[in-house]
Design an enzyme around this catalytic site. Structure first.
Site, PDB file in Angstrom:
ATOM      1  N   SER A 145       0.859  -1.180   0.000  1.00 35.98           N
ATOM      2  CA  SER A 145       0.000   0.000   0.000  1.00 35.98           C
ATOM      3  C   SER A 145       0.901   1.237   0.000  1.00 35.98           C
ATOM      4  CB  SER A 145      -0.871  -0.004   1.267  1.00 35.98           C
ATOM      5  OG  SER A 145      -1.485   1.249   1.492  1.00 35.98           O
ATOM      6  N   TYR A 158      -2.066  -0.593  10.793  1.00 35.19           N
ATOM      7  CA  TYR A 158      -2.192  -0.965   9.383  1.00 35.19           C
ATOM      8  C   TYR A 158      -0.920  -0.612   8.626  1.00 35.19           C
ATOM      9  CZ  TYR A 158      -3.928  -0.990   4.561  1.00 35.19           C
ATOM     10  OH  TYR A 158      -4.086  -1.233   3.207  1.00 35.19           O
TER      11      TYR A 158
END
Length: 254
Positions: A145, A158
């Site tokens: 990501s 995360y």
């Protein structure tokens, strides 16, 4: 262009019954691969596989196993290998998100994030690599990501898991590269999916995305396909241990 042809290859994409994983599955099918659709819910995975078959005319299979459980991973990959041999491509896409201020973040949510986003890539990648090692070739793509490199408030755990994906990818490259296996990471920026629809509909957040991204907009999931096909094909045979950000330029600017 035969370098990008995936005909005769079998690919597993974890978490591919919806969202980015579904788009990646469709892209590999259109490039000629047989695709194993994976999800936690058998009904959703079956429905996704049927839609993909109808849309592409490609060959799909379905597997539902818990990517966070070693025994379940062993059994699931074993069933795939029994049906079609060692996988040619494995895309570790399964992931979840949790949001909370750092000081209020629940340990249970931290554990869920680490298990689903990072441990799963280790477990699935390790199991798939055993067959690839015996054959002497294979492609593993771990999905990261922009949060592999950039942080935002409320998602520190995360970001930690996605940062871990980058180093796991490099470590896997170090171990597996000498045996003809390429391991790379695909790191999406902000993409419009059913899972991000609430953020897309948030005018202030969408304005921030447009302002922060040189491309000036959200990404469309189809724009991830070219990079995945590259990383899954012979075109990337000398590319290993790399993280490719497909983010409209977000990680290139301040």
């Amino acid at each position: 262009m035969n370098l990008f042809d995936l005909s005769g290859r079998t690919a597993l994409i974890t978490g591919s019954s919806r969202g980015i994983g579904y788009a990646l599955a469709q892209g590999l099918l259109e490039a000629g691969a047989r695709v194993v659709v994976h999800g936690r819910n058998a009904g959703a995975a079956d429905a996704a596989a049927e839609r993909l078959r109808t849309a592409t005319g490609g060959e799909t299979m379905v597997e539902t196993f818990d990517v966070t459980d070693p025994e379940s991973v062993d059994d699931g990959i074993g069933r795939i290998e029994a049906a079609c041999g060692t996988l040619d491509v494995c895309v570790n896409n399964a992931g979840i998100q949790r949001r909370a201020p750092f000081v209020d973040f629940a340990v249970e949510d931290w554990n869920d994030l680490v298990a689903t986003n990072l441990t799963s890539a280790f477990l699935v990648g390790r199991r798939v690599a055993r067959g690839m090692l015996l054959r002497g070739r294979g492609k593993i793509v771990n999905v990261g990501s922009v949060q592999s490199r950039l942080a935002r408030p409320g998602i520190a755990p995360y970001s930690a898991t996605k940062g871990g994906i980058v180093m796991l990818t490099q470590g896997m490259c170090a171990d597996l590269g000498p045996h003809g296996i390429q391991v790379n990471a695909l790191a999406p920026g902000y993409f419009a999916t059913e899972l991000t629809q609430a953020l897309v509909d948030d005018e202030a957040f969408s304005a921030w995305v447009a302002q922060r991204t040189p491309a000036g907009r959200w990404g469309q999931v189809s724009e991830l396909v070219g990079t995945l096909v590259f990383l899954s094909s012979a075109a990337s045979d000398f590319v290993n241990g790399q993280t490719i950000y497909v983010d409209g330029g977000m990680t290139a600017v301040v």
